[in-house]
Scaffold this motif. Structure first.
Motif, PDB file in Angstrom:
ATOM      1  N   LEU A 138       0.848  -1.197   0.000  1.00 58.19           N
ATOM      2  CA  LEU A 138       0.000   0.000   0.000  1.00 58.19           C
ATOM      3  C   LEU A 138       0.882   1.246   0.000  1.00 58.19           C
ATOM      4  O   LEU A 138       0.647   2.179  -0.744  1.00 58.19           O
ATOM      5  CB  LEU A 138      -0.917  -0.005   1.238  1.00 58.19           C
ATOM      6  CG  LEU A 138      -1.750   1.256   1.423  1.00 58.19           C
ATOM      7  CD1 LEU A 138      -2.836   1.361   0.355  1.00 58.19           C
ATOM      8  CD2 LEU A 138      -2.375   1.304   2.811  1.00 58.19           C
ATOM      9  N   LEU A 139       1.905   1.238   0.855  1.00 55.50           N
ATOM     10  CA  LEU A 139       2.747   2.426   1.023  1.00 55.50           C
ATOM     11  C   LEU A 139       4.218   2.104   0.838  1.00 55.50           C
ATOM     12  O   LEU A 139       4.678   1.016   1.196  1.00 55.50           O
ATOM     13  CB  LEU A 139       2.557   3.014   2.430  1.00 55.50           C
ATOM     14  CG  LEU A 139       1.136   3.385   2.834  1.00 55.50           C
ATOM     15  CD1 LEU A 139       1.100   3.740   4.313  1.00 55.50           C
ATOM     16  CD2 LEU A 139       0.634   4.553   2.000  1.00 55.50           C
ATOM     17  N   ASP A 140       4.954   3.065   0.315  1.00 57.83           N
ATOM     18  CA  ASP A 140       6.407   2.925   0.161  1.00 57.83           C
ATOM     19  C   ASP A 140       7.068   4.182   0.716  1.00 57.83           C
ATOM     20  O   ASP A 140       6.697   5.297   0.367  1.00 57.83           O
ATOM     21  CB  ASP A 140       6.744   2.755  -1.338  1.00 57.83           C
ATOM     22  CG  ASP A 140       8.242   2.536  -1.568  1.00 57.83           C
ATOM     23  OD1 ASP A 140       9.007   2.463  -0.581  1.00 57.83           O
ATOM     24  OD2 ASP A 140       8.640   2.435  -2.738  1.00 57.83           O
ATOM     25  N   LYS A 141       8.047   3.946   1.614  1.00 58.14           N
ATOM     26  CA  LYS A 141       8.873   5.056   2.140  1.00 58.14           C
ATOM     27  C   LYS A 141      10.277   4.871   1.572  1.00 58.14           C
ATOM     28  O   LYS A 141      11.151   4.327   2.253  1.00 58.14           O
ATOM     29  CB  LYS A 141       8.982   4.945   3.662  1.00 58.14           C
ATOM     30  CG  LYS A 141       7.836   5.444   4.474  1.00 58.14           C
ATOM     31  CD  LYS A 141       8.290   5.433   5.940  1.00 58.14           C
ATOM     32  CE  LYS A 141       7.161   5.354   6.904  1.00 58.14           C
ATOM     33  NZ  LYS A 141       7.617   5.150   8.287  1.00 58.14           N
ATOM     34  N   PRO A 142      10.523   5.283   0.327  1.00 64.35           N
ATOM     35  CA  PRO A 142      11.818   5.009  -0.309  1.00 64.35           C
ATOM     36  C   PRO A 142      13.010   5.639   0.415  1.00 64.35           C
ATOM     37  O   PRO A 142      14.111   5.103   0.363  1.00 64.35           O
ATOM     38  CB  PRO A 142      11.655   5.566  -1.732  1.00 64.35           C
ATOM     39  CG  PRO A 142      10.437   6.416  -1.702  1.00 64.35           C
ATOM     40  CD  PRO A 142       9.596   6.001  -0.568  1.00 64.35           C
TER      41      PRO A 142
END
Ligand code: IMP
Ligand code: MG
Length: 188
Positions: free
Chosen positions: A132-136
Motif C-alpha cells: 500500500l505504502l512505500d517510504k523510499p
C-alpha cells in the motif's frame, strides 16, 4: 461520548477516497496481469495488511486463493534485519502458485526482500510484491536497487503513519484512513 481518534492524527496522508482509488487501480492491474494464471495466491502479511488485503481481493476480477503469513523483523521500533516467521503458509502445490505478497508498507525493505527470497526458496512458480505504502527514503543501503515493488499504492515521506492496518503499539489499525500520528501521542 466517543474517544475521537482523529485528535491523535496530525495530518491525513491518504483519505478513504484515495485508498478506494488505489485499491481499484491495483485490483485492475493484478486482474490483467494474472488473467491466465491457474493458481493465483494472494498472500496477506498479518497483521498490518489485513484491511488492504480485504478490500483488494474484492476488487479483483480473476479467481484467486488466500494465504496468510505473520512475520516480523522488528524489535520495538528498530528493524533487526532478521525475518522472524510467526505464522507460515503450508502448501503442497507451491510450485504451481503465482504468489502476490500483500504488505502494508515497505520501509527498510528487509521484510519484503527476505520474504520474497523465502517464498521463492519454497519453490513458488512466481512471486510479486504489492504494498500500500512505500517510504523510499528509508530503504537500507544493502537493499537499494535489489528490490522491485510490482504494485505500489502510494509513495510517502519519512513519517510514522498509522491507520488502515498500520499500528503504533498495536493501536490505530482500525482507522479507516492513513495519517501521521501526533508526536505527543508517542512521547507521552
Ligand atoms: P521493513 O522491513 O523495514 O520494510 O518494515 C516493514 C514493516 O515495518 C511494516 O510491515 C510495518 O509493520 C512496519 N512499519 C514501517 N513503517 C511504519 C510506519 O510508519 N507505521 C507503522 N508501521 C510501520
Ligand atoms: Mg507490519
Amino acid at each position: 461520548m466517543a474517544y475521537n481518534m482523529k485528535k491523535d492524527i496530525a495530518e491525513v496522508l491518504l483519505s478513504e477516497e484515495q485508498i478506494a482509488d488505489i485499491v481499484k487501480r491495483i485490483g485492475k492491474q493484478i486482474s490483467e496481469d494474472y488473467c491466465e494464471s491457474e493458481h493465483l495466491v494472494l498472500l496477506c502479511i498479518l497483521k498490518g495488511s489485513a484491511p488492504f488485503f480485504g478490500d483488494l481481493v474484492k476488487s479483483l476480477d480473476v479467481p484467486c486463493e488466500f494465504e496468510f503469513m505473520r512475520v516480523s523483523s522488528y524489535k520495538g521500533d528498530k528493524s533487526t534485519g532478521e525475518l522472524n516467521i510467526i505464522l507460515d503458509m503450508n502448501r503442497e502445490d507451491i510450485d504451481k502458485c503465482d504468489v502476490v505478497v500483500i504488505e502494508d508498507i515497505i520501509d527498510s525493505g528487509n521484510t519484503l526482500y527476505k520474504l520474497k527470497k523465502y517464498i521463492l526458496d519454497k519453490g513458488a512458480k512466481s512471486v510479486r510484491l504489492c504494498t500500500l505504502l512505500d517510504k523510499p527514503d528509508r530503504r537500507a543501503e544493502h537493499i537499494k536497487g535489489k528490490i522491485a515493488i510490482d504494485y505500489c499504492g502510494a509513495v510517502i515521506p519519512d513519517e510514522f503513519v498509522v491507520g488502515y492496518g498500520l499500528d503504533y503499539n498495536e493501536k490505530y489499525r482500525n482507522l479507516p484512513y492513513v495519517g501521521i500520528l501526533k508526536r505527543e501521542v508517542y512521547e507521552k
